[in-house]
Enzyme design. Structure first.
Site, short mmCIF file in Angstrom:
data_model
loop_
_atom_site.label_atom_id
_atom_site.label_comp_id
_atom_site.label_asym_id
_atom_site.label_seq_id
_atom_site.Cartn_x
_atom_site.Cartn_y
_atom_site.Cartn_z
N GLU A 150 11.68 28.02 -3.09
CA GLU A 150 10.67 27.67 -4.08
C GLU A 150 11.22 26.64 -5.08
O GLU A 150 10.52 25.70 -5.45
CB GLU A 150 10.24 28.94 -4.81
CG GLU A 150 9.00 28.74 -5.66
CD GLU A 150 8.44 30.08 -6.14
OE1 GLU A 150 8.21 30.96 -5.29
OE2 GLU A 150 8.26 30.24 -7.34
N GLU A 188 4.28 38.90 -9.42
CA GLU A 188 4.00 38.27 -8.13
C GLU A 188 2.53 38.43 -7.75
O GLU A 188 1.91 37.50 -7.21
CB GLU A 188 4.88 38.88 -7.03
CG GLU A 188 6.38 38.73 -7.26
CD GLU A 188 6.89 37.30 -7.11
OE1 GLU A 188 6.21 36.37 -7.60
OE2 GLU A 188 7.95 37.12 -6.49
N ASP A 235 6.17 25.85 -15.06
CA ASP A 235 6.43 26.93 -14.11
C ASP A 235 7.81 26.79 -13.47
O ASP A 235 8.45 27.79 -13.15
CB ASP A 235 5.34 27.01 -13.03
CG ASP A 235 5.14 28.43 -12.53
OD1 ASP A 235 5.15 29.36 -13.37
OD2 ASP A 235 5.00 28.64 -11.31
N GLU A 251 0.77 36.35 -18.48
CA GLU A 251 0.22 35.48 -17.43
C GLU A 251 -1.02 34.73 -17.94
O GLU A 251 -1.19 33.55 -17.67
CB GLU A 251 -0.11 36.29 -16.17
CG GLU A 251 1.13 36.78 -15.42
CD GLU A 251 1.92 35.65 -14.74
OE1 GLU A 251 1.35 34.57 -14.48
OE2 GLU A 251 3.12 35.84 -14.47
C1 LIG Z 1 4.20 32.37 -14.75
C2 LIG Z 1 4.48 32.73 -13.33
N1 LIG Z 1 4.16 33.96 -12.90
C3 LIG Z 1 4.41 34.32 -11.62
C4 LIG Z 1 4.97 33.44 -10.73
C5 LIG Z 1 5.20 33.84 -9.30
N2 LIG Z 1 6.54 34.19 -9.03
C6 LIG Z 1 7.44 33.31 -8.55
O1 LIG Z 1 7.22 32.16 -8.30
C7 LIG Z 1 5.29 32.16 -11.22
N3 LIG Z 1 5.82 31.21 -10.42
N4 LIG Z 1 5.01 31.83 -12.51
#
Ligand SMILES: Cc1ncc(CNC=O)c(N)n1
Length: 238
Positions: A97, A149, A56, A227
Site C-alpha cells: 500500500e 479497516e 492518507d 474517520e
Molecule cells: C483514515 C484511514 N482509515 C482507514 C484506512 C484503511 N487502512 C489502511 O489503509 C486508511 N488508509 N485511512
C-alpha cells in the site's frame, strides 16, 4: 489463575452486530460520507481527492506501527495462534500500500515529502499511538483495527457497486479497499474481535470484564468519529 464463568442460555447475538445496530447513525456517517457519495456519483472535486491522498499517506505511515503493536498483543495474549498470521498478512498488504501511495501520488503530481499533516490527521495518529500502549488490551486493539479497516472497505466498496459513476481515474483507489479479498480480511478481523468480545461477555467473574467491553465500544465509536473527521478534512470542511 483466572476464574471464569460462562453464562449459559444467554445469547444476545454477536457483540459487534449489536453495536452496529445501536450506533448505526454514526456508522453510516463514516461509511456513507458525502465525500464517498461524491466519488460514487462522479461529482467529486479532484482537489478533495488529492488532499485525501496526501493526508492518507501520512496516516498509513502511522498506521503501520499501530498494526505492529496489535501483532505483538496477539502474539502475547491471543488464545488462537492464527490471529498473528491474519495480522501479519495485513501488515504485508500495507507494505504494498505504501508503494501504491507513492505511485499514485506521482500520477497526480503530489510531492509526498512536502505534505504537512493536518490537525485532524495528527489527532487521529495520536489516538492510534495511545492504543499502542502495552496496557491496552488485545481485545480493545483488535476491535480498533477491525473498525478502521471496515470503514474504508465499506466506503470504497460502495463506490464500485452497480450503478455507481465513479470516475475511471479513481476506480483503482476504490479497488484497493473495496475489493473482495480486503472484504474477506475485514470479516476475519471482525470474527476475531467478536470472539474476544464474546469471551468477555461470558466471563462474568473475570475481573474488569465489563470494563474491557466498555473500552472496546468507546474505542469503536472514537474510530468512527475520527474517520468522519478525516473525510471532512479532505473536503476542506475543517
Ligand atoms: C483514515 C484511514 N482509515 C482507514 C484506512 C484503511 N487502512 C489502511 O489503509 C486508511 N488508509 N485511512
Amino acid at each position: 489463575m483466572e476464574v471464569k464463568k460462562k453464562v449459559v442460555g444467554v445469547d444476545n447475538g454477536e457483540v459487534i452486530e449489536q453495536w452496529l445496530r445501536k450506533h448505526s447513525l454514526i456508522y453510516t456517517g463514516a461509511t456513507r460520507h458525502p465525500l464517498i457519495l461524491s466519488i460514487r456519483d462522479g461529482t467529486v472535486h479532484l482537489s478533495a481527492f488529492k488532499k485525501w491522498l496526501g493526508q492518507d499517506y501520512i496516516f498509513v505511515r502511522a498506521f503501520v506501527p499501530f498494526v505492529a503493536s496489535v501483532l505483538i498483543k496477539a502474539w502475547k495474549e491471543s488464545d488462537d495462534i492464527s490471529d498473528v498470521e491474519v495480522i501479519l498478512k495485513g501488515m504485508a498488504a500495507l507494505n504494498d500500500e505504501i508503494e501504491w501511495f507513492k505511485r499514485e501520488a506521482a500520477k497526480w503530481n503530489i510531492e509526498l515529502s512536502n505534505i504537512v499533516p493536518h490537525k485532524t490527521n495528527e489527532r487521529y495518529c495520536r489516538f492510534l499511538e495511545s492504543l499502542m500502549r502495552p496496557e491496552v488490551e488485545y481485545t480493545v486493539a483488535i476491535t480498533a483495527l477491525w473498525a478502521i479497516e471496515a470503514v474504508y472497505q465499506e466506503s470504497f466498496a460502495h463506490c464500485l457497486e452497480d450503478g455507481s459513476k465513479t470516475p475511471p481515474e479513481l476506480r483503482e483507489t476504490c479497488q484497493r479497499w473495496g475489493n473482495e479479498a480486503f472484504g474477506q480480511y475485514c470479516t476475519t478481523l471482525r470474527n476475531i474481535a467478536n470472539r474476544r468480545l464474546e469471551r468477555l461477555s461470558g466471563d462474568l467473574l473475570t475481573e474488569g470484564y465489563d470494563n474491557v467491553l466498555k473500552q472496546a465500544e468507546v474505542v469503536f465509536l472514537r474510530v468512527l468519529e475520527y474517520e468522519v473527521e478525516f473525510w471532512n478534512m479532505s473536503r476542506g470542511d475543517s
